[in-house]
Design a protein around this motif. Structure first.
Motif, PDB file in Angstrom:
ATOM      1  N   PHE A   1      15.513  -6.197  -5.227  1.00  0.00           N
ATOM      2  CA  PHE A   1      14.183  -6.281  -5.144  1.00  0.00           C
ATOM      3  C   PHE A   1      13.486  -4.952  -5.415  1.00  0.00           C
ATOM      4  N   ARG A   2      12.169  -4.966  -5.506  1.00  0.00           N
ATOM      5  CA  ARG A   2      11.531  -3.485  -6.006  1.00  0.00           C
ATOM      6  C   ARG A   2      10.426  -3.435  -4.887  1.00  0.00           C
ATOM      7  N   VAL A   3       9.911  -2.276  -4.726  1.00  0.00           N
ATOM      8  CA  VAL A   3       8.468  -2.271  -3.965  1.00  0.00           C
ATOM      9  C   VAL A   3       7.867  -1.262  -4.920  1.00  0.00           C
ATOM     10  N   SER A   4       6.610  -1.505  -5.086  1.00  0.00           N
ATOM     11  CA  SER A   4       5.432  -0.757  -6.024  1.00  0.00           C
ATOM     12  C   SER A   4       4.305  -0.507  -5.182  1.00  0.00           C
ATOM     13  N   PRO A   5       3.480   0.417  -5.253  1.00  0.00           N
ATOM     14  CA  PRO A   5       2.167   0.584  -4.528  1.00  0.00           C
ATOM     15  C   PRO A   5       1.093  -0.203  -5.314  1.00  0.00           C
ATOM     16  N   ALA A   6       0.393  -0.610  -4.572  1.00  0.00           N
ATOM     17  CA  ALA A   6      -0.640  -1.208  -4.953  1.00  0.00           C
ATOM     18  C   ALA A   6      -1.678  -0.411  -5.718  1.00  0.00           C
ATOM     19  N   VAL A   7      -2.055  -0.740  -6.896  1.00  0.00           N
ATOM     20  CA  VAL A   7      -2.975  -0.164  -8.058  1.00  0.00           C
ATOM     21  C   VAL A   7      -3.947  -0.979  -8.623  1.00  0.00           C
ATOM     22  N   ALA A   8      -5.122  -1.109  -8.042  1.00  0.00           N
ATOM     23  CA  ALA A   8      -5.861  -2.051  -8.549  1.00  0.00           C
ATOM     24  C   ALA A   8      -6.120  -2.062 -10.150  1.00  0.00           C
ATOM     25  N   ALA A   9      -6.323  -0.997 -10.801  1.00  0.00           N
ATOM     26  CA  ALA A   9      -6.707  -0.609 -12.050  1.00  0.00           C
ATOM     27  C   ALA A   9      -5.574  -1.241 -12.940  1.00  0.00           C
ATOM     28  N   TRP A  10      -4.382  -1.384 -12.296  1.00  0.00           N
ATOM     29  CA  TRP A  10      -3.229  -2.284 -13.005  1.00  0.00           C
ATOM     30  C   TRP A  10      -3.312  -3.591 -12.694  1.00  0.00           C
ATOM     31  N   GLY A  11      -3.971  -4.065 -11.725  1.00  0.00           N
ATOM     32  CA  GLY A  11      -3.881  -5.334 -11.475  1.00  0.00           C
ATOM     33  C   GLY A  11      -2.500  -5.776 -10.514  1.00  0.00           C
TER      34      GLY A  11
ATOM     35  N   PRO B   1       0.757  -1.317   0.046  1.00  0.00           N
ATOM     36  CA  PRO B   1      -0.070   0.054   0.073  1.00  0.00           C
ATOM     37  C   PRO B   1       0.956   1.262   0.047  1.00  0.00           C
ATOM     38  N   ASP B   2       1.803   1.103   0.691  1.00  0.00           N
ATOM     39  CA  ASP B   2       2.922   2.601   0.914  1.00  0.00           C
ATOM     40  C   ASP B   2       4.254   2.169   0.577  1.00  0.00           C
ATOM     41  N   PRO B   3       4.848   2.604  -0.631  1.00  0.00           N
ATOM     42  CA  PRO B   3       6.262   2.093  -0.711  1.00  0.00           C
ATOM     43  C   PRO B   3       7.325   2.518   0.177  1.00  0.00           C
ATOM     44  N   GLU B   4       6.857   3.910   0.382  1.00  0.00           N
ATOM     45  CA  GLU B   4       8.093   4.570   1.239  1.00  0.00           C
ATOM     46  C   GLU B   4       8.163   3.986   2.598  1.00  0.00           C
ATOM     47  N   LEU B   5       6.952   3.666   3.216  1.00  0.00           N
ATOM     48  CA  LEU B   5       6.957   3.128   4.396  1.00  0.00           C
ATOM     49  C   LEU B   5       7.462   1.592   4.441  1.00  0.00           C
ATOM     50  N   ALA B   6       7.209   0.630   3.384  1.00  0.00           N
ATOM     51  CA  ALA B   6       7.795  -0.432   2.894  1.00  0.00           C
ATOM     52  C   ALA B   6       9.437  -0.301   2.968  1.00  0.00           C
ATOM     53  N   SER B   7       9.724   0.706   2.156  1.00  0.00           N
ATOM     54  CA  SER B   7      11.319   0.705   1.982  1.00  0.00           C
ATOM     55  C   SER B   7      11.826   0.988   3.088  1.00  0.00           C
ATOM     56  N   ALA B   8      11.328   1.965   3.853  1.00  0.00           N
ATOM     57  CA  ALA B   8      11.939   2.086   5.438  1.00  0.00           C
ATOM     58  C   ALA B   8      12.026   0.827   6.212  1.00  0.00           C
ATOM     59  N   PHE B   9      10.805   0.024   6.154  1.00  0.00           N
ATOM     60  CA  PHE B   9      10.942  -1.309   6.789  1.00  0.00           C
ATOM     61  C   PHE B   9      11.969  -1.988   6.367  1.00  0.00           C
ATOM     62  N   TYR B  10      12.163  -2.346   5.062  1.00  0.00           N
ATOM     63  CA  TYR B  10      13.089  -3.284   4.545  1.00  0.00           C
ATOM     64  C   TYR B  10      14.560  -2.880   4.796  1.00  0.00           C
ATOM     65  N   GLN B  11      14.798  -1.443   4.755  1.00  0.00           N
ATOM     66  CA  GLN B  11      15.999  -1.025   5.001  1.00  0.00           C
ATOM     67  C   GLN B  11      16.522  -1.180   6.564  1.00  0.00           C
ATOM     68  N   ALA B  12      15.611  -1.049   7.543  1.00  0.00           N
ATOM     69  CA  ALA B  12      15.806  -1.177   8.868  1.00  0.00           C
ATOM     70  C   ALA B  12      15.783  -2.614   9.204  1.00  0.00           C
TER      71      ALA B  12
END
Length: 135
Positions: free
Chosen positions: A55-65, A14-25
């Motif tokens: 690896f990459r993180v991206s936001p959930a976007v239902a319209a894109w699947g 849902p939130d790539p920046e929050l996820a990025s901070a988690f994976y870094q920490a």
């Protein structure tokens, strides 16, 4: 064999920046690129490097699947990391908001491993060498 292929798993969250901070920490991941924010204010992709993997993180976007584990009702993929100290990595992930699904223990198949669910619903198998004393 096609040696020119490179694989970049992309975790939808849902939130790539929050996820990025988690994976870094929690994993010591290094953020190597973040796309500029899109119209909704979230970057479309954030690249990470940890050890010799990317690896990459991206936001959930239902319209894109692009659906997150919460959208799907669970994770469709297991991410496995092999580390020098699985207990320490598991503890660090839990300290930053992950939950233990299967405790990290010596396993009969010759590895010390367990499973955690990160705060975004992705499942991680954390494994390493057996501990002689089993604790």
């Amino acid at each position: 064999m096609m040696s020119d292929i490179r694989l970049f798993p992309r975790l939808v969250v849902p939130d790539p920046e929050l996820a990025s901070a988690f994976y870094q920490a929690a994993l010591g991941a290094e953020q190597v690129f973040s796309a500029p924010p899109t119209d909704d204010g979230r970057p479309s992709v954030i690249d990470h490097r940890v050890g010799g993997a990317s690896f990459r993180v991206s936001p959930a976007v239902a319209a894109w699947g692009w659906l997150s584990p919460d959208d799907l009702g669970g994770s469709a993929v297991l991410l496995e990391v092999e580390v020098g100290d699985p207990d320490a990595v598991g503890e660090r992930m839990v300290a930053h908001g992950a939950e233990v699904v299967v405790p990290i223990e010596n396993r009969p198949y010759g590895k010390r491993s367990g499973r955690v669910r990160d705060p975004f619903g992705h499942l991680w198998i954390i494994s390493g060498e057996l501990k002689p004393d089993g604790r």
